[in-house]
Enzyme design. Structure first.
Site, PDB file in Angstrom:
ATOM      1  N   ASP A  26     -10.712   3.185 -26.795  1.00 42.50           N
ATOM      2  CA  ASP A  26     -12.089   3.237 -26.329  1.00 42.50           C
ATOM      3  C   ASP A  26     -12.077   2.882 -24.835  1.00 42.50           C
ATOM      4  O   ASP A  26     -11.070   2.379 -24.313  1.00 42.50           O
ATOM      5  CB  ASP A  26     -12.921   2.231 -27.126  1.00 42.50           C
ATOM      6  CG  ASP A  26     -14.334   2.094 -26.627  1.00 42.50           C
ATOM      7  OD1 ASP A  26     -14.976   3.121 -26.354  1.00 42.50           O
ATOM      8  OD2 ASP A  26     -14.808   0.944 -26.479  1.00 42.50           O
ATOM      9  N   ASP A  42     -15.289   1.585 -22.541  1.00 43.73           N
ATOM     10  CA  ASP A  42     -16.098   0.447 -22.116  1.00 43.73           C
ATOM     11  C   ASP A  42     -15.772  -0.804 -22.922  1.00 43.73           C
ATOM     12  O   ASP A  42     -15.712  -0.772 -24.153  1.00 43.73           O
ATOM     13  CB  ASP A  42     -17.585   0.787 -22.273  1.00 43.73           C
ATOM     14  CG  ASP A  42     -18.003   1.929 -21.370  1.00 43.73           C
ATOM     15  OD1 ASP A  42     -18.311   1.677 -20.193  1.00 43.73           O
ATOM     16  OD2 ASP A  42     -18.005   3.090 -21.840  1.00 43.73           O
ATOM     17  N   GLU A  75     -19.481  -2.560 -19.306  1.00 45.78           N
ATOM     18  CA  GLU A  75     -20.158  -1.490 -20.042  1.00 45.78           C
ATOM     19  C   GLU A  75     -20.780  -0.570 -18.998  1.00 45.78           C
ATOM     20  O   GLU A  75     -21.685  -0.980 -18.254  1.00 45.78           O
ATOM     21  CB  GLU A  75     -21.232  -2.054 -20.971  1.00 45.78           C
ATOM     22  CG  GLU A  75     -20.683  -2.726 -22.213  1.00 45.78           C
ATOM     23  CD  GLU A  75     -20.117  -1.735 -23.220  1.00 45.78           C
ATOM     24  OE1 GLU A  75     -20.557  -0.565 -23.229  1.00 45.78           O
ATOM     25  OE2 GLU A  75     -19.243  -2.138 -24.015  1.00 45.78           O
ATOM     26  N   GLY A  95     -17.900   7.475 -25.662  1.00 47.04           N
ATOM     27  CA  GLY A  95     -19.206   8.087 -25.616  1.00 47.04           C
ATOM     28  C   GLY A  95     -19.756   8.193 -24.211  1.00 47.04           C
ATOM     29  O   GLY A  95     -20.888   8.653 -24.028  1.00 47.04           O
ATOM     30  N   LYS A 116     -16.900   9.273 -33.406  1.00 45.63           N
ATOM     31  CA  LYS A 116     -15.503   9.069 -33.010  1.00 45.63           C
ATOM     32  C   LYS A 116     -14.544   9.485 -34.127  1.00 45.63           C
ATOM     33  O   LYS A 116     -13.478  10.041 -33.862  1.00 45.63           O
ATOM     34  CB  LYS A 116     -15.281   7.628 -32.566  1.00 45.63           C
ATOM     35  CG  LYS A 116     -15.974   7.338 -31.242  1.00 45.63           C
ATOM     36  CD  LYS A 116     -15.691   5.966 -30.684  1.00 45.63           C
ATOM     37  CE  LYS A 116     -16.370   5.830 -29.318  1.00 45.63           C
ATOM     38  NZ  LYS A 116     -16.164   4.506 -28.709  1.00 45.63           N
ATOM     39  N   ASP A 157     -13.747  -1.989 -29.267  1.00 37.28           N
ATOM     40  CA  ASP A 157     -14.465  -3.267 -29.331  1.00 37.28           C
ATOM     41  C   ASP A 157     -15.753  -3.226 -30.131  1.00 37.28           C
ATOM     42  O   ASP A 157     -16.319  -4.280 -30.445  1.00 37.28           O
ATOM     43  CB  ASP A 157     -14.823  -3.717 -27.906  1.00 37.28           C
ATOM     44  CG  ASP A 157     -15.945  -2.864 -27.315  1.00 37.28           C
ATOM     45  OD1 ASP A 157     -17.055  -3.394 -27.126  1.00 37.28           O
ATOM     46  OD2 ASP A 157     -15.722  -1.674 -27.058  1.00 37.28           O
TER      47      ASP A 157
END
Length: 241
Positions: free
Chosen positions: A10, A12, A19, A100, A148, A166
């Protein structure tokens, strides 16, 4: 131990210590309201797509905004991630980014980390001819919960996949990979920690190597100059257990 072929990260609060949409929200003076949506969606308390719609309509990031975000991302990489990815590439692993968030910011991180563009899976955003925000693709899988898992199945054909993330949208993909590892070096989310077989609860990403590599792979990396990184990985993984 399994020898994992594909390592998926991932972005962020995993590859980087911020973020991205919260950073953009802060630029337009809306962090206090929109960061609450980030927290709730990452903890699975509200629908991810609805949170995205509200955030993007309020932020309306231009192409230049995302270039600026990319520069901030590249200055916010989590501890040891560059060396960890170098080690994984030395072993011939396929390293992916699955997020995303949006281009061009995501691609800028990939370039710094040496991850080829064909191994970057991200959301879709549209600009007008002046580079101003038009919309994001609300129908893209990564705009919704469960996206995802869909994108892993669609794009990553190799077996023995590890996914590190996370948040709740990362944990949702757990059944589509061989191993999910939660990362709490930026933000500890209790639900993710409780439901991850392994959880990295320190800023450094180095424990990942201790978790996923075989002894033979670690011995090979020592011959390639990664001894100190592996020693740190072992120390932190042991204290983290």
């Amino acid at each position: 131990m399994k020898s994992y072929n594909s390592i998926v990260f991932d972005l962020d609060s995993t590859l980087v210590s911020i973020e991205g949409l919260d950073w953009l929200a802060n630029r337009v003076g809306k962090l206090n309201v929109l960061s609450k949506l980030t927290k709730l969606s990452m903890e699975g308390e509200i629908d991810f797509q609805e949170a995205m719609k509200v955030k993007m309509s309020n932020i309306a990031p231009s192409h230049n905004d995302l270039l600026d975000l990319g520069n901030v991302y590249c200055k916010s990489l989590v501890e040891d991630i560059i060396k960890v990815i170098e080690a994984l590439h030395s072993l011939g692993k396929d390293v992916w980014i699955l997020t995303g968030n949006f281009q061009p910011a995501v691609g800028m991180v990939a370039t710094v980390l040496g991850i080829p563009k064909e191994k970057v899976i991200c959301n879709e955003i549209y600009f007008d001819s002046d580079g101003k925000y038009k919309r994001f693709n609300v129908n893209h899988p990564l705009s919704s919960n469960g996206g995802k898992a869909i994108m892993i199945k669609r794009h990553i054909k190799e077996h023995k996949i590890v996914f590190i993330g996370d948040g709740y949208t990362d944990l949702e993909a757990q059944k589509k990979v061989d191993l999910f590892i939660g990362y709490g070096g930026v933000k500890v989310r209790d639900h993710i920690k409780e439901n991850s077989k392994f959880y990295i609860n320190c800023k450094s990403m180095s424990p990942l190597l201790e978790i996923i590599l075989s002894n033979a792979e670690k011995k090979f990396l020592i011959t390639r100059g990664f001894k100190s990184l592996l020693e740190k990985a072992l120390k932190l993984a042991t204290s983290n257990a």
